[in-house]
Motif scaffolding. Sequence first.
Motif, PDB file in Angstrom:
ATOM      1  N   GLU A   5       0.832  -1.207   0.000  1.00  0.00           N
ATOM      2  CA  GLU A   5       0.000   0.000   0.000  1.00  0.00           C
ATOM      3  C   GLU A   5       0.871   1.264   0.000  1.00  0.00           C
ATOM      4  N   ILE A   6       2.051   1.199   0.628  1.00  0.00           N
ATOM      5  CA  ILE A   6       2.831   2.436   0.783  1.00  0.00           C
ATOM      6  C   ILE A   6       3.766   2.614  -0.400  1.00  0.00           C
ATOM      7  N   GLN A   7       3.605   3.755  -1.085  1.00  0.00           N
ATOM      8  CA  GLN A   7       4.465   4.066  -2.235  1.00  0.00           C
ATOM      9  C   GLN A   7       5.822   4.537  -1.675  1.00  0.00           C
ATOM     10  N   THR A   8       6.869   3.813  -1.985  1.00  0.00           N
ATOM     11  CA  THR A   8       8.182   4.201  -1.421  1.00  0.00           C
ATOM     12  C   THR A   8       9.136   4.692  -2.505  1.00  0.00           C
ATOM     13  N   ASP A   9       8.669   4.657  -3.760  1.00  0.00           N
ATOM     14  CA  ASP A   9       9.557   5.160  -4.821  1.00  0.00           C
ATOM     15  C   ASP A   9       8.899   6.404  -5.426  1.00  0.00           C
ATOM     16  N   ILE A  10       8.889   7.482  -4.629  1.00  0.00           N
ATOM     17  CA  ILE A  10       8.093   8.680  -4.964  1.00  0.00           C
ATOM     18  C   ILE A  10       8.855   9.602  -5.920  1.00  0.00           C
TER      19      ILE A  10
END
Length: 337
Positions: A5-10
């Motif tokens: 769920e968490i976007q870590t490659d923003i």
Amino acid sequence: KVNSEIQTDIVTLTRYLTETQHALGSTATGDFTLLCHALQFSFKSISYYIRRATLINLVGLAGSENKTGDEQKKLDVIGNEIFVNSMRSSGKVKVLVSEEEEQALVFQGSGKYAVVCDPIDGSSNLDAGVSVGTIFGIFKLDDHAEGKADDVLLPGTELVAAGFTMYGASANLVLTMKGGNVNGFTLDNALGEFILTHPNMRMPETRSIYSVNEGNSLYWDESCKKYFDSIKFPTEKGAKPYSSRYIGSMVADAYRTLCYGGMFAYPADKKSPKGKLRILYECAPMAMVMENAGGQAVDSNMKRMLEVVPTHIHDRSGIFMGSYGEIEKVKAVFAKS
Ligand code: P6P
């Protein structure tokens, strides 16, 4: 287990610029990227003041007239000052044209860029809580440019970048580079970063939405009347009338047109023979965004907007812009008149 769920490659605006400038190869000096940092700081600051305007009573007339005759709102004054100070202190700008400044501003130093802008376009809507925005364009000056107003009397085809930031539910930045596509960034207030949320924005070829101030119909020329009648009272068998959407704030009408398609127009008419919107910092930047999103933009003579050259920094023009197919319909009606 990684939480998907968490976007870590923003992709932030900064990262996007770094990646884009690398694509330019060795010619990239970093100047453009630093200029864009100053730009995005202006957007963040203006966004902050707009959101607080009603709370700290910034809304309402500043009591001063700006040099181009419009009633000046307090936020207009603040927005303009933020923009001027940010562009000057960037050290990358030589010439700055603002709707709020009668003369072009020339900064000392070795800036190689000229910036044209409307710091808070649509500000007459501010009191009603309608989305307003900053519209901007960037020209790269010749190395020997001494820095004067005439340096920006250029066709929009010379813009190296253009776009706008709409201060609505969130601050949405729309940015396009010469020959590039259109990318949308949303300000994450917690991070203080513009995040790439709308990569490669494209308008559909056609969409039955038109956006114009019908209150000016009395002043329209025959071609204009024929075009709008053709979409409001279609005669083709089975054809349905277009939907009308008009917010009265150019960035909001432009952003909707970019997201949904359709067309927006502010025609030159008997009341405003040269049109109302300004070539340098409203029509040309918007035209570049529309073209790079697969659409087109023309003036009231059906001339490609990006090829119109202003003779004065505050010159105005009529404009029809939006989905490619919708503007083709405008041109077809005007060609027959
Ligand atoms: P009208 C706002 O004052 C503005 O400059 C643009 O943002 C907008 O598209 C246009 O003028 C609206 O003008 O005459 O329809 O109110």
